[in-house]
Every structure is written in C-alpha cells, then in structure tokens.
Design an enzyme around this catalytic site. Structure first.
Site, short mmCIF file in Angstrom:
data_model
loop_
_atom_site.label_atom_id
_atom_site.label_comp_id
_atom_site.label_asym_id
_atom_site.label_seq_id
_atom_site.Cartn_x
_atom_site.Cartn_y
_atom_site.Cartn_z
N CYS A 138 8.03 -39.46 -32.92
CA CYS A 138 8.04 -37.99 -32.86
C CYS A 138 6.77 -37.45 -32.20
CB CYS A 138 8.21 -37.40 -34.26
SG CYS A 138 8.28 -35.61 -34.26
N CYS A 151 5.51 -34.15 -33.73
CA CYS A 151 4.81 -34.32 -35.00
C CYS A 151 3.42 -34.93 -34.78
CB CYS A 151 5.57 -35.25 -35.94
SG CYS A 151 7.35 -35.07 -35.89
N ASP A 152 3.32 -35.93 -33.91
CA ASP A 152 2.11 -36.75 -33.86
C ASP A 152 1.29 -36.63 -32.57
OD1 ASP A 152 2.86 -37.71 -36.35
OD2 ASP A 152 4.08 -39.30 -35.48
#
Ligand code: FAD
Ligand code: NAP
Length: 318
Positions: free
Chosen positions: A134, A137-138
C-alpha cells in the site's frame, strides 16, 4: 431473518446495499470485517471513475458512499463472515467469526480480492517493516528516499507514479520486457525521470535488520546477474487472490459453481447456480476489476435480490 445479507463492503457491497434498501427491502445488513470502502481505499490515484473529473485517492472516492447507503436503511455490521450455507429449505445461514449466525432470505457475496505476495526471500519477514502492498499507507515513510516497486500491471505502475512524487528514485522491477498496464499509464511511467524500469528481472531477497529493510537483491533473468538495490522500502503489486472462502462448505465443496480459478460463476444478472445467492464485483468470473464495474454488479445483483425476496414473500416460502 434478514431479507438480504451482503457480504463485503467495497464498491460492490455498498452499491448493492444502496439499491436493495432504496428498492424496498427492509432488513438488509452489510457484513464488512473492516471499514467500508474496499481495496480501492489503498489506491493513491483514481482517475477513471465516471463523473469524478479530478484525480482523487481511493479513500476520497469512497468516503461518501457509506453515508449515502445508510440513508436508505442499510445496516453495517463490522463482522467477519466465515461461511454462507443453506442447511435446509430455502433460507441461507450466515456464520460469523464470533460463533454466532443469522438467517437470510437472499445473499449477495461481494468479498472482492486480496493483494498477492511475490514469494521472494524475506518478503514475509519484513512485511510491514519495509515491505508493503500500500503506497498510500506507507509511501510517506520513504520521502526523499529510494524505493522499489515489483510488478508490471496497472497497480504497480500507478503506485510507482504516486511514489515518484514522494521518493527520490523508484526502481520498477518487472519480470518481462513489456508492461501489462494500460498504454497511457505506461507512457506516463516511461516519461517520469524518477522511475527506473528494471525489466526481465525478478526480486530474490529483501534484507535488513531489526530496524527494517536496507536493500533488495534483484536477478537479471537472462544473465543471472544480481543487482543490489539500496532501498529501505519495497512495494509489491503482483495481482490479487479471489476471496471465495465464505462459500466453502464443511466438506470442502463450494456452495455454488466456481470457475477453475476460484471465481464465482454468475450470469448477466449476477445470479449464481444457487437460487437467491448472487455475487458481485471482483469475486465473480470475468470481473474487469474496476470500481465502476463492481458498483454496477452490486446494483444489478440487488435488483435481482429484490425480485427474489418479493417472490418468496408472495408465495410465503421462507
Ligand atoms: P473489494 O473492494 O475487494 O471489497 C471487498 C470487501 O469485502 C473488503 O472491504 C473486505 O474487507 C470485505 N470482506 C472480504 N471478506 C470478508 C468476510 N469474510 N467477511 C466480511 N467482509 C469481508 N479500479 C478502478 O476502477 N480504478 C482504479 O484506479 C483502481 N486502482 C486500484 C488500485 C489498487 C492499489 C488496487 C488494489 C485496486 C485498484 N482498482 C482500481 C480495482 C478496484 O479497487 C476493485 O476492482 C474494486 O475495489 C472491487 O470492488 P469489490 O467491492 O468487488 O471488492
Ligand atoms: P495484474 O494486472 O494481475 O498484474 C500483476 C503484475 O505482477 C503482472 O505484471 C505480473 O507479471 C506481475 N507478477 C505476478 N506475479 C509475480 C511474481 N511472483 N513476481 C514478480 N512479478 C509478478 O494485477 P494488478 O496490477 O493489481 O491489477 C489487477 C486488476 O485491477 C487488473 O485487471 C487491472 O487492470 C485492475 N486495475 C485497474 C486500474 C485502472 O484501471 N486504473 C488500476 C489498478 C488495477 P506478468 O505481466 O508477467 O504476468
């Protein structure tokens, strides 16, 4: 007894809920094990949902969907479904992971799919500590740093473009010399100065220490040469698996007909081989794996479920 149980709260499940409740079904529950929105919430850029002109993140795209559905009476239960069965008569039994169960006259399975692992050494060990599926997300963790992206499909290339906005350099590792992604996306990737395609190459090992990842070893397929990329972040986008587990019965068989790849077989009205059981979105055969298609499937399935439940009620069958 529910009129309709919807399993999964991605674009297909949410749209099924909207159409079913707005179309007159009263007891409709959407079982979603996490937050509604589905896998698109992992995407950093969506530019192909009709009517949304600007590029938005998947999270932004899905933000208002639950609100719209709940307005017409859809109930959301945050629960994981472990099995859908039809023990006797016409009604379905929905078994939840906490051991409880609920009956339903009709079911729409919208469980979607799950990102796959590529299978190189260290991938599991460092998952969540430098290996990710992701970018939204990261990606921020690797601001101004070098990262590697594995895969050659739409997801890998779009996420590489997203990461190129944050990171100093993006190695795009693909096992062939041709990308699978849409031509327009390939064009954008090739024109991006921060993205370095590493073609005909496969990841062999991600390594590091207790602090996280410090590098990725990649093998050139033709020469066998090993490239050592000094990246602290590795993003894996190599496709996804169909989430069909809820249809598996105690004896290992499936409740309805499935394809050889484990997708639910449906007709053009999203009906499965089992009356009153529908499937919509990425979980069904020949799914184009697009938000707009999953949403269309959900609407289609709900229209069928309404007709089916009305028939049961009229005939006092369930
Ligand atoms: P999903 O979105 O997979 O939703 C399924 C839901 O079911 C999930 O929320 C899951 O938690 C839930 N669930 C699963 N099993 C259970 C269970 N047993 N009990 C309870 N709940 C359960 N498509 C586009 O059109 N445009 C794009 O730009 C685009 N970009 C993408 C980028 C990425 C990174 C990814 C991964 C996909 C992208 N796609 C894109 C594809 C798109 O996200 C999917 O086609 C779409 O989300 C499918 O919707 P769905 O409702 O069928 O399934
Ligand atoms: P995908 O299209 O299946 O692509 C997976 C990629 O990973 C392929 O390039 C594949 O290589 C590679 N791969 C698979 N296993 C591997 C392994 N073990 N090691 C190394 N590489 C491996 O998956 P996706 O990109 O996630 O897309 C899934 C679906 O969603 C597609 O239908 C896609 O069109 C759709 N989607 C659409 C959009 C959009 O429309 N904007 C965005 C994202 C996703 P090969 O090419 O050699 O097989």
């Amino acid at each position: 007894m529910l009129d309709l149980a919807i399993i999964g709260g991605g674009p297909a499940g949410l749209t099924a809920g909207l159409y079913a409740t707005r179309g007159g079904l009263e007891e409709v529950v959407m079982f979603e094990k996490g937050m509604p929105g589905g896998q698109i919430t992992q995407s950093s850029e969506v530019e192909n949902y009709p009517g949304i002109v600007d590029i938005v993140s998947g999270m932004e795209l899905m933000q208002e969907w639950p609100k719209q559905c709940m307005r017409f009476g859809l109930k959301h239960e945050m629960a994981e479904v472990v099995r859908v069965s039809r023990p006797e008569g016409l009604c379905y039994k929905i078994e939840l992971s906490d051991g409880s169960s609920v009956g339903a006259k009709s079911v729409i399975v919208c469980t979607g799919s799950t990102p796959r692992r590529a299978g190189f050494d260290g991938e599991e060990k460092f998952f969540g500590r430098g290996v990710s599926t992701c970018a939204t997300c990261d990606g921020f963790f690797y601001r101004d740093k070098e990262v590697a992206v594995i895969g050659g499909g739409d997801t890998a290339l779009e996420e590489a473009l997203f990461l190129a906005k944050i990171c100093s350099k993006v190695y795009l590792i693909h096992r062939r010399d041709e990308f699978r992604a849409a031509p327009s996306t390939v064009e954008r990737v090739m024109a991006n100065e921060k993205i370095f395609p590493v073609l005909n190459s496969v990841p062999v090992e991600v390594y590091g220490d207790e602090m996280g990842v410090s590098g990725l070893k990649v093998k050139k397929k033709e020469s066998g040469e090993i490239l050592d990329l000094p990246v602290p972040g590795v993003f894996v986008f190599v496709g996804s698996d169909v989430n069909n587990g809820v249809l598996k019965q105690e004896d290992g068989s499936f409740l309805c007909d499935m394809s050889e790849w484990g997708e639910v077989v449906v007709d053009l009205a999203m009906r499965t081989s089992e009356e009153g059981l529908f499937a919509a979105g990425d979980v069904r055969i020949m799914a184009p794996k697009q938000v707009v298609c999953a949403a269309g499937d959900g609407a289609n399935a709900a229209i069928g479920a309404i007709a089916y439940v009305e028939h049961l009620k009229r005939e006092k069958l369930c």
